[in-house]
Scaffold this motif. Structure first.
Motif, PDB file in Angstrom:
ATOM      1  N   UNK A  30       0.889  -1.166   0.000  1.00 14.18           N
ATOM      2  CA  UNK A  30       0.000   0.000   0.000  1.00 14.18           C
ATOM      3  C   UNK A  30       0.924   1.212   0.000  1.00 14.18           C
ATOM      4  N   UNK A  31       0.630   2.181  -0.859  1.00 16.47           N
ATOM      5  CA  UNK A  31       1.492   3.341  -1.039  1.00 16.47           C
ATOM      6  C   UNK A  31       0.774   4.587  -0.537  1.00 16.47           C
ATOM      7  N   UNK A  34       5.509   8.896   0.011  1.00 15.66           N
ATOM      8  CA  UNK A  34       6.758   8.153  -0.190  1.00 15.66           C
ATOM      9  C   UNK A  34       6.840   6.901   0.668  1.00 15.66           C
ATOM     10  N   UNK A  35       5.764   6.591   1.376  1.00 19.34           N
ATOM     11  CA  UNK A  35       5.749   5.444   2.284  1.00 19.34           C
ATOM     12  C   UNK A  35       5.135   4.224   1.607  1.00 19.34           C
ATOM     13  N   UNK A  36       5.807   3.086   1.737  1.00 20.20           N
ATOM     14  CA  UNK A  36       5.307   1.807   1.239  1.00 20.20           C
ATOM     15  C   UNK A  36       5.121   0.879   2.438  1.00 20.20           C
ATOM     16  N   UNK A  37       3.940   0.317   2.577  1.00 18.80           N
ATOM     17  CA  UNK A  37       3.664  -0.648   3.634  1.00 18.80           C
ATOM     18  C   UNK A  37       3.363  -1.990   2.984  1.00 18.80           C
ATOM     19  N   UNK A  38       4.168  -2.994   3.306  1.00 18.55           N
ATOM     20  CA  UNK A  38       3.946  -4.311   2.713  1.00 18.55           C
ATOM     21  C   UNK A  38       2.648  -4.907   3.239  1.00 18.55           C
ATOM     22  N   UNK A  39       1.838  -5.376   2.313  1.00 18.97           N
ATOM     23  CA  UNK A  39       0.576  -6.019   2.657  1.00 18.97           C
ATOM     24  C   UNK A  39       0.767  -7.531   2.693  1.00 18.97           C
ATOM     25  N   UNK A  40       1.435  -8.080   1.658  1.00 17.86           N
ATOM     26  CA  UNK A  40       1.670  -9.527   1.632  1.00 17.86           C
ATOM     27  C   UNK A  40       2.616  -9.900   0.512  1.00 17.86           C
ATOM     28  N   UNK A  41       3.150 -11.109   0.645  1.00 18.27           N
ATOM     29  CA  UNK A  41       3.932 -11.776  -0.399  1.00 18.27           C
ATOM     30  C   UNK A  41       3.149 -13.013  -0.820  1.00 18.27           C
ATOM     31  N   UNK A  62      -9.924   1.617  -0.809  1.00 16.08           N
ATOM     32  CA  UNK A  62      -9.433   2.539  -1.831  1.00 16.08           C
ATOM     33  C   UNK A  62      -8.030   3.028  -1.479  1.00 16.08           C
ATOM     34  N   UNK A  63      -7.267   3.376  -2.499  1.00 13.14           N
ATOM     35  CA  UNK A  63      -5.934   3.908  -2.282  1.00 13.14           C
ATOM     36  C   UNK A  63      -4.988   3.519  -3.396  1.00 13.14           C
ATOM     37  N   UNK A  64      -3.727   3.868  -3.211  1.00 14.08           N
ATOM     38  CA  UNK A  64      -2.692   3.511  -4.175  1.00 14.08           C
ATOM     39  C   UNK A  64      -1.969   2.267  -3.691  1.00 14.08           C
ATOM     40  N   UNK A  65      -1.676   1.397  -4.637  1.00 11.99           N
ATOM     41  CA  UNK A  65      -1.000   0.144  -4.348  1.00 11.99           C
ATOM     42  C   UNK A  65       0.107  -0.079  -5.366  1.00 11.99           C
ATOM     43  N   UNK A  66       1.029  -0.968  -5.003  1.00 11.39           N
ATOM     44  CA  UNK A  66       2.088  -1.352  -5.931  1.00 11.39           C
ATOM     45  C   UNK A  66       2.322  -2.852  -5.824  1.00 11.39           C
ATOM     46  N   UNK A  67       2.312  -3.488  -6.979  1.00 12.13           N
ATOM     47  CA  UNK A  67       2.704  -4.891  -7.076  1.00 12.13           C
ATOM     48  C   UNK A  67       4.137  -4.935  -7.574  1.00 12.13           C
TER      49      UNK A  67
END
Length: 120
Positions: A30-31, A34-41, A62-67
């Protein structure tokens, strides 16, 4: 889709081999700024898919995410010879979730290119 039924899914196809990308590690973050919080692997199964949605239920917000797709590790493990450093090693895809719906973010992968889209 009824309210509260949103979910996030993905799959990976190895376009060079014409097969699903089995055993490919994916990290979801979850972004926020500038902060990234790992949700899962997760790791893709024999069909190049995850065994369960990456987000669903109360975790789907809702929000920004990064795979992050660990393409280099997968390609090396599948026997592909890559230069050092590899042209594609980790493939990040940043996207936004704005509504309570099914978001499908697939990756079509080869050693020297990739594409994605919002699927169904």
């Amino acid at each position: 889709m009824a309210a509260g039924e949103g979910r996030l899914t993905t799959h990976v196809l190895d376009t060079a081999s014409g097969k699903p990308a089995a055993g490919l590690k994916i990290s979801l973050y979850r972004v926020s700024g500038n902060s990234h919080t790992k949700v899962k692997d997760v790791t893709t199964n024999a069909d190049g898919r995850c065994d369960a949605p990456l987000l669903e239920g109360t975790d789907f917000k809702p929000g920004q995410y990064e795979l992050i797709f660990f393409a280099g590790d997968y390609l090396r493990a599948s026997g592909t010879t890559l230069p050092e450093p590899a042209f594609l090693d980790q493939v990040p895809i940043r996207f936004g979730i704005a509504e309570d719906a099914h978001y499908h973010v697939p990756l079509l992968l080869s050693p020297y290119g990739y594409s994605t889209y919002r699927g169904s």
